[in-house]
Design a protein around this motif. Structure first.
Motif, PDB file in Angstrom:
ATOM      1  N   ALA A  78       9.534  -6.158   9.694  1.00 27.80           N
ATOM      2  CA  ALA A  78       9.226  -6.504   8.305  1.00 27.80           C
ATOM      3  C   ALA A  78       7.937  -5.820   7.859  1.00 27.80           C
ATOM      4  CB  ALA A  78       9.109  -8.017   8.147  1.00 27.80           C
ATOM      5  N   THR A  79       6.941  -5.811   8.726  1.00 28.83           N
ATOM      6  CA  THR A  79       5.671  -5.155   8.399  1.00 28.83           C
ATOM      7  C   THR A  79       5.858  -3.647   8.289  1.00 28.83           C
ATOM      8  OG1 THR A  79       4.499  -6.916   9.563  1.00 28.83           O
ATOM      9  CG2 THR A  79       3.254  -4.913   9.078  1.00 28.83           C
ATOM     10  N   ALA A  80       6.638  -3.069   9.197  1.00 26.90           N
ATOM     11  CA  ALA A  80       6.903  -1.630   9.136  1.00 26.90           C
ATOM     12  C   ALA A  80       7.623  -1.272   7.838  1.00 26.90           C
ATOM     13  CB  ALA A  80       7.728  -1.191  10.346  1.00 26.90           C
ATOM     14  N   PHE A  81       8.597  -2.079   7.449  1.00 25.19           N
ATOM     15  CA  PHE A  81       9.313  -1.848   6.190  1.00 25.19           C
ATOM     16  C   PHE A  81       8.363  -1.949   5.001  1.00 25.19           C
ATOM     17  CE2 PHE A  81      11.930  -3.450   2.615  1.00 25.19           C
ATOM     18  CZ  PHE A  81      12.775  -2.350   2.477  1.00 25.19           C
ATOM     19  N   ALA A  82       7.469  -2.937   5.047  1.00 30.91           N
ATOM     20  CA  ALA A  82       6.493  -3.112   3.968  1.00 30.91           C
ATOM     21  C   ALA A  82       5.563  -1.904   3.876  1.00 30.91           C
ATOM     22  CB  ALA A  82       5.694  -4.392   4.190  1.00 30.91           C
ATOM     23  N   PHE A  83       5.129  -1.374   5.018  1.00 33.89           N
ATOM     24  CA  PHE A  83       4.284  -0.183   5.008  1.00 33.89           C
ATOM     25  C   PHE A  83       5.042   1.013   4.434  1.00 33.89           C
ATOM     26  CE2 PHE A  83       1.207  -2.213   7.821  1.00 33.89           C
ATOM     27  CZ  PHE A  83       0.031  -1.662   7.345  1.00 33.89           C
ATOM     28  N   TRP A  84       6.311   1.151   4.794  1.00 35.73           N
ATOM     29  CA  TRP A  84       7.105   2.265   4.267  1.00 35.73           C
ATOM     30  C   TRP A  84       7.237   2.148   2.746  1.00 35.73           C
ATOM     31  CZ3 TRP A  84      12.269   2.049   2.281  1.00 35.73           C
ATOM     32  CH2 TRP A  84      12.790   3.311   1.970  1.00 35.73           C
ATOM     33  N   LEU A  85       7.531   0.943   2.264  1.00 38.19           N
ATOM     34  CA  LEU A  85       7.618   0.741   0.816  1.00 38.19           C
ATOM     35  C   LEU A  85       6.281   1.032   0.134  1.00 38.19           C
ATOM     36  CD1 LEU A  85       9.765  -2.496   0.309  1.00 38.19           C
ATOM     37  CD2 LEU A  85      10.391  -0.145  -0.248  1.00 38.19           C
ATOM     38  N   ALA A  86       5.195   0.643   0.780  1.00 36.98           N
ATOM     39  CA  ALA A  86       3.865   0.886   0.201  1.00 36.98           C
ATOM     40  C   ALA A  86       3.608   2.375   0.040  1.00 36.98           C
ATOM     41  CB  ALA A  86       2.784   0.250   1.070  1.00 36.98           C
ATOM     42  N   THR A  87       4.082   3.185   0.992  1.00 39.37           N
ATOM     43  CA  THR A  87       3.883   4.635   0.871  1.00 39.37           C
ATOM     44  C   THR A  87       4.658   5.206  -0.308  1.00 39.37           C
ATOM     45  OG1 THR A  87       5.675   5.219   2.404  1.00 39.37           O
ATOM     46  CG2 THR A  87       3.465   4.916   3.343  1.00 39.37           C
ATOM     47  N   LEU A  88       5.740   4.541  -0.677  1.00 41.80           N
ATOM     48  CA  LEU A  88       6.547   5.010  -1.809  1.00 41.80           C
ATOM     49  C   LEU A  88       6.009   4.534  -3.154  1.00 41.80           C
ATOM     50  CD1 LEU A  88      10.129   4.343  -0.382  1.00 41.80           C
ATOM     51  CD2 LEU A  88       8.872   6.507  -0.396  1.00 41.80           C
ATOM     52  N   ILE A  89       5.356   3.375  -3.180  1.00 44.77           N
ATOM     53  CA  ILE A  89       4.995   2.736  -4.437  1.00 44.77           C
ATOM     54  C   ILE A  89       3.508   2.834  -4.777  1.00 44.77           C
ATOM     55  CG2 ILE A  89       4.914   0.496  -5.611  1.00 44.77           C
ATOM     56  CD1 ILE A  89       7.497  -0.224  -4.102  1.00 44.77           C
ATOM     57  N   ILE A  90       2.645   2.638  -3.788  1.00 45.44           N
ATOM     58  CA  ILE A  90       1.206   2.553  -4.047  1.00 45.44           C
ATOM     59  C   ILE A  90       0.586   3.949  -4.024  1.00 45.44           C
ATOM     60  CG2 ILE A  90      -0.989   1.524  -3.299  1.00 45.44           C
ATOM     61  CD1 ILE A  90       1.098  -0.572  -4.057  1.00 45.44           C
TER      62      ILE A  90
END
Length: 128
Positions: A13-25
């Motif tokens: 879940a944390t890895a997925f959140a980090f991946w999403l953060a690289t796309l959005i933030i």
């Protein structure tokens, strides 16, 4: 849920959140094109983030207890952003293609975003 299964769910879940953060933030980048390397990098960054939080967060909360009370807990945003920035720095030191450019807005928004996404995914997947 077994202990190891719970740890694995939180890690993913944390890895997925980090991946999403690289796309959005803006300011959080993952400089690789290979899907396998992206997956490995976000998992390793999630491990680094977990270790940094597990080791430093209790120390910071204990030493800064008065500051947490004085600011009604809002200092936690700054602390989490600094730990997020530290995670990016450690990732760079071990040659992972993950970068957090600055404290504001990248680290602050990244820490808030990763916390929120991990919390929501924990609610969804952390079932017994």
């Amino acid at each position: 849920m077994g202990f190891m299964k719970g740890v694995l769910v939180r890690l993913l879940a944390t890895a997925f959140a980090f991946w999403l953060a690289t796309l959005i933030i803006p300011g959080i980048t993952l400089d690789t094109d290979s899907t396998g390397q992206v997956v490995l990098t976000v998992i390793l960054v999630a491990v680094i983030f977990g270790v940094v939080n597990a080791v430093l967060q209790p120390i910071i909360k204990t030493l800064g207890c008065g500051l947490y009370i004085l600011t009604l807990g809002l200092i936690a945003i700054v602390v989490n952003a600094l730990l997020f920035l530290l995670t990016g720095w450690i990732a760079e030191q071990v040659d992972l293609p993950f970068d957090v450019e600055s404290f504001w807005p990248a680290a602050v928004l990244g820490a808030l975003f990763v916390s929120l996404v991990t919390w929501v995914l924990g609610l969804i997947f952390d079932r017994d």
